[in-house]
Design a protein around this motif. Structure first.
Motif, short mmCIF file in Angstrom:
data_model
loop_
_atom_site.label_atom_id
_atom_site.label_comp_id
_atom_site.label_asym_id
_atom_site.label_seq_id
_atom_site.Cartn_x
_atom_site.Cartn_y
_atom_site.Cartn_z
N ILE A 51 24.61 30.57 -8.79
CA ILE A 51 24.80 32.01 -8.94
C ILE A 51 26.29 32.35 -8.90
O ILE A 51 26.76 33.19 -9.67
CB ILE A 51 24.02 32.79 -7.85
N GLU A 52 27.03 31.69 -8.02
CA GLU A 52 28.47 31.96 -7.93
C GLU A 52 29.21 31.50 -9.18
O GLU A 52 30.18 32.13 -9.61
CB GLU A 52 29.07 31.34 -6.68
N ARG A 55 28.39 34.27 -11.66
CA ARG A 55 29.13 35.49 -11.30
C ARG A 55 30.60 35.36 -11.69
O ARG A 55 31.20 36.30 -12.22
CB ARG A 55 29.06 35.76 -9.79
N GLN A 86 18.56 33.36 -14.55
CA GLN A 86 18.08 34.38 -13.62
C GLN A 86 16.67 34.06 -13.13
O GLN A 86 16.33 34.38 -12.00
CB GLN A 86 18.17 35.76 -14.26
N TRP A 92 22.13 38.26 -10.13
CA TRP A 92 23.41 38.31 -9.45
C TRP A 92 24.15 39.56 -9.88
O TRP A 92 23.90 40.11 -10.94
CB TRP A 92 24.25 37.07 -9.74
N ASP A 93 25.01 40.00 -9.00
CA ASP A 93 25.84 41.19 -9.28
C ASP A 93 27.24 40.72 -9.65
O ASP A 93 27.77 39.77 -9.06
CB ASP A 93 25.93 42.08 -8.05
#
Length: 97
Positions: A51-52, A55, A86, A92-93
């Motif tokens: 996820i990082e 992002r 996802q 994720w934001d």
């Protein structure tokens, strides 16, 4: 989402190339993403939580667009892989600029 060592290296090279094209220091990027000093490196090297990595990719893309920098073609972190990522990792934001 598993990657071969070659895919990991290619993804890292793509992220580093985009990062290197930006006229910014690492500190404001790390701050926006909520990383500790030096924390950007793990995402760029694809040694962070997936996820990082996503992002970071998305934030770098938004910065590149804002600065008129061409967006490179991503092999594994392509827009058409987003829905699969996802499903695997969750949403994720991405920070706004």
């Amino acid at each position: 989402m598993s990657r071969t060592p070659a895919e990991t290296e290619a993804t890292s090279q793509e992220l580093h190339a985009l990062r290197d094209a930006l006229p910014l220091a690492n500190a404001p990027i790390e701050s926006a993403l909520g990383y500790a000093p030096g924390g950007l490196q793990a995402a760029l090297d694809v040694h962070a939580n997936p996820i990082e990595v996503w992002r970071t990719r998305d934030y770098l893309v938004s910065l590149a667009r804002a600065h008129g920098i061409p967006i490179p073609r991503f092999s594994r972190l392509s827009d058409n892989m987003r829905s699969s990522a996802q499903r695997w990792f969750g949403p994720w934001d991405v920070p706004t600029m």
